[in-house]
Design a protein around this motif. Structure first.
Motif, PDB file in Angstrom:
ATOM      1  N   ALA A 153     -59.660  -3.991  -3.367  1.00 52.46           N
ATOM      2  CA  ALA A 153     -58.561  -4.188  -2.419  1.00 52.46           C
ATOM      3  C   ALA A 153     -58.587  -5.584  -1.799  1.00 52.46           C
ATOM      4  CB  ALA A 153     -58.626  -3.127  -1.317  1.00 52.46           C
ATOM      5  N   MET A 154     -59.779  -6.157  -1.647  1.00 52.49           N
ATOM      6  CA  MET A 154     -59.934  -7.484  -1.043  1.00 52.49           C
ATOM      7  C   MET A 154     -59.798  -8.611  -2.070  1.00 52.49           C
ATOM      8  SD  MET A 154     -63.159  -6.682   1.482  1.00 52.49           S
ATOM      9  CE  MET A 154     -63.224  -8.355   2.154  1.00 52.49           C
ATOM     10  N   GLY A 155     -59.630  -8.254  -3.319  1.00 54.66           N
ATOM     11  CA  GLY A 155     -59.535  -9.267  -4.349  1.00 54.66           C
ATOM     12  C   GLY A 155     -60.841 -10.017  -4.569  1.00 54.66           C
ATOM     13  N   GLY A 156     -61.951  -9.365  -4.208  1.00 56.14           N
ATOM     14  CA  GLY A 156     -63.266  -9.950  -4.440  1.00 56.14           C
ATOM     15  C   GLY A 156     -63.672 -11.053  -3.485  1.00 56.14           C
ATOM     16  N   LYS A 157     -62.950 -11.218  -2.373  1.00 60.17           N
ATOM     17  CA  LYS A 157     -63.321 -12.269  -1.425  1.00 60.17           C
ATOM     18  C   LYS A 157     -62.938 -11.884   0.002  1.00 60.17           C
ATOM     19  CE  LYS A 157     -59.029 -14.833  -2.323  1.00 60.17           C
ATOM     20  NZ  LYS A 157     -58.452 -16.122  -2.759  1.00 60.17           N
ATOM     21  N   GLY A 158     -63.703 -12.435   0.972  1.00 60.21           N
ATOM     22  CA  GLY A 158     -63.404 -12.184   2.381  1.00 60.21           C
ATOM     23  C   GLY A 158     -64.628 -11.743   3.150  1.00 60.21           C
ATOM     24  N   ASN A 159     -64.419 -11.470   4.440  1.00 63.50           N
ATOM     25  CA  ASN A 159     -65.496 -11.073   5.350  1.00 63.50           C
ATOM     26  C   ASN A 159     -65.397  -9.594   5.706  1.00 63.50           C
ATOM     27  OD1 ASN A 159     -66.428 -13.722   5.442  1.00 63.50           O
ATOM     28  ND2 ASN A 159     -65.234 -14.220   7.269  1.00 63.50           N
ATOM     29  N   VAL A 160     -66.540  -8.911   5.640  1.00 65.52           N
ATOM     30  CA  VAL A 160     -66.609  -7.477   5.939  1.00 65.52           C
ATOM     31  C   VAL A 160     -67.627  -7.229   7.044  1.00 65.52           C
ATOM     32  CG1 VAL A 160     -67.207  -5.187   5.032  1.00 65.52           C
ATOM     33  CG2 VAL A 160     -66.017  -6.821   3.577  1.00 65.52           C
ATOM     34  N   VAL A 161     -67.313  -6.309   7.957  1.00 62.29           N
ATOM     35  CA  VAL A 161     -68.317  -5.784   8.886  1.00 62.29           C
ATOM     36  C   VAL A 161     -68.507  -4.302   8.594  1.00 62.29           C
ATOM     37  CG1 VAL A 161     -67.961  -7.478  10.718  1.00 62.29           C
ATOM     38  CG2 VAL A 161     -66.580  -5.384  10.683  1.00 62.29           C
ATOM     39  N   VAL A 162     -69.710  -3.817   8.860  1.00 61.95           N
ATOM     40  CA  VAL A 162     -70.078  -2.445   8.509  1.00 61.95           C
ATOM     41  C   VAL A 162     -70.547  -1.698   9.745  1.00 61.95           C
ATOM     42  CG1 VAL A 162     -71.707  -1.034   7.184  1.00 61.95           C
ATOM     43  CG2 VAL A 162     -70.705  -3.092   6.155  1.00 61.95           C
ATOM     44  N   LEU A 163     -70.114  -0.450   9.875  1.00 64.81           N
ATOM     45  CA  LEU A 163     -70.629   0.449  10.905  1.00 64.81           C
ATOM     46  C   LEU A 163     -71.417   1.550  10.214  1.00 64.81           C
ATOM     47  CD1 LEU A 163     -67.733  -0.685  12.094  1.00 64.81           C
ATOM     48  CD2 LEU A 163     -68.416   0.802  13.987  1.00 64.81           C
TER      49      LEU A 163
END
Length: 320
Positions: A153-163
Motif C-alpha cells: 500500500a505504501m509503494g515500498g517507501k515511507g515512514n511507519v510507526v508501530v504500536l
C-alpha cells in the motif's frame, strides 16, 4: 489463502469429530476451569462473551461436565485465581488465556504438576512444559500479513510507526514477523515501536508522543483495532494530514465496517477472532470427556480483510 482455508477446514473437522456422539463419552465428567482476562478492551470483551456462551453450550452438550469461568484484571489476580480454581473449585482441567506470559508460567506449571490438564490459549507461556496443549491464532502470520499489505500500500517507501500490545510471547511473534518483512523493503523506515497494551487510552498517549517527535509519518501499524481507535483520535486532534494508512487488527465489527464502507485511511484489517476461546474450550471438553489429549498445537490462520471480502467477516451482533 488456500493454506488458510485448509487450516480452517482442519480445525472445523477436529471440532466436529471430537464433538460427535457425546453420549458415548458419558464415563468422564471433567470440571473445566476457564481463566481469562477481564474485558479491559474490546477484544477481551469478546473473549468474555464467547467463554460464557460456550460454557452454557458445553454443559448442555455433555451432562455432568462442569465449566467454571473466572475473569481477572491483572496478571497477579489471575495467578491467584488459577490456584483457587485448583484448590477451592477442584478443577481437573484448565483452559487459560494468560493476562501476561511470564507471570502466569509458574502458577500454571504448578497446577499442571498436580495433575491438572492445561490448554493455553493465545498468549503463550514462556515455558511450554507448563502446558499440555496450545490453541491460538497465527501470530507470526498476523504480523507478516500486516507488513506485506502495508509495504504494498505504501509503494515500498515511507515512514511507519508501530504500536505493540502487552508484553507477551504473541506480541513478540507478531512484531518479529512484521520486522522480518520490512527488512526486505529498505525504502520503508520503522521510526519506533512502543507498547500500547491493546488499549485505546494507552495507544492515544503513544500516538501523541509519535506525533510530537516525528514530523512525517506515512503509516501506522496499530496492530489492534482498539489501539487503532486511540491512534485515529490522536491524529484527528493533532490535525495531521500526512498519515495515509492506519492498519489495526483482530477484526472488530467497527473496523471491518470501515473497510466495507471504503474508509480512505482504514483500507484493510487482519483477522484474530476472540472466538478462539470457544474453539479451545470445545476442543478441550470433547477430548477430556473422551479421555483423550489434544494435539500439542492448533493454529487458527490470520486472514487479510479488504473491501472485497470484508462482508464475510462482519458480525454486527458481536460485542467486538
Amino acid at each position: 489463502m488456500k493454506s488458510s482455508i485448509r487450516l480452517v477446514a482442519v480445525l472445523a473437522t477436529a471440532l466436529a469429530a471430537l464433538g460427535a456422539a457425546p453420549t458415548a463419552f458419558a464415563q468422564n465428567k471433567p470440571h473445566i476451569g476457564v481463566s481469562i482476562p477481564a474485558a479491559t478492551h474490546g477484544w477481551t470483551g469478546g473473549v468474555v462473551y464467547w467463554a460464557n456462551r460456550t460454557k452454557a453450550e458445553l454443559e448442555k452438550q455433555y451432562p455432568g461436565l462442569k465449566v467454571t469461568v473466572k475473569t481477572a484484571g491483572s496478571a497477579s489476580e489471575q495467578a491467584n485465581q488459577v490456584q483457587d480454581l485448583h484448590t477451592a473449585s477442584k478443577i481437573d482441567t484448565l483452559v487459560i488465556l494468560p493476562f501476561e506470559s511470564a507471570p502466569l508460567t509458574q502458577p500454571v506449571a504448578q497446577v499442571k504438576g498436580k495433575g491438572v490438564y492445561v490448554t493455553v490459549v493465545d498468549r503463550g507461556l514462556t515455558d511450554t512444559n507448563a502446558q499440555d496443549a496450545y490453541v491460538a491464532g497465527d501470530n507470526p502470520g498476523f504480523g507478516k500479513v500486516a507488513a506485506e499489505y502495508m509495504a504494498k500500500a505504501m509503494g515500498g517507501k515511507g515512514n511507519v510507526v508501530v504500536l505493540r500490545g502487552i508484553p507477551t510471547v504473541i506480541d513478540n511473534q507478531r512484531v518479529d514477523a512484521f520486522n522480518a518483512v520490512m527488512k526486505s523493503h529498505p525504502g520503508i523506515k520503522v521510526l519506533d515501536a512502543k507498547h500500547g497494551n491493546w488499549n485505546r487510552d494507552d495507544a492515544f498517549k503513544v500516538m501523541q508522543d509519535y506525533l510530537t517527535r516525528f514530523k512525517q509519518i506515512d503509516a501506522v501499524w496499530a496492530s489492534d483495532d482498539d489501539m487503532a481507535v486511540g491512534v485515529q483520535k490522536a491524529i484527528e486532534q493533532a490535525k495531521r494530514t500526512d498519515i495515509k494508512l492506519v492498519l489495526g487488527g483482530a477484526g472488530s465489527k467497527d473496523y471491518i465496517k470501515k473497510v466495507m464502507d471504503g474508509d480512505k485511511t482504514v483500507t484493510a484489517d487482519v483477522t484474530y477472532s476472540p472466538a478462539m476461546i470457544a474453539d479451545a474450550m470445545k476442543l478441550t471438553a470433547a477430548a477430556r470427556v473422551k479421555g483423550e489429549k489434544l494435539p500439542a498445537s492448533t493454529i487458527i490462520p490470520s486472514v487479510l480483510v479488504t473491501k472485497e471480502n470484508a462482508k464475510q467477516y462482519y458480525f454486527p451482533d458481536s460485542p467486538f
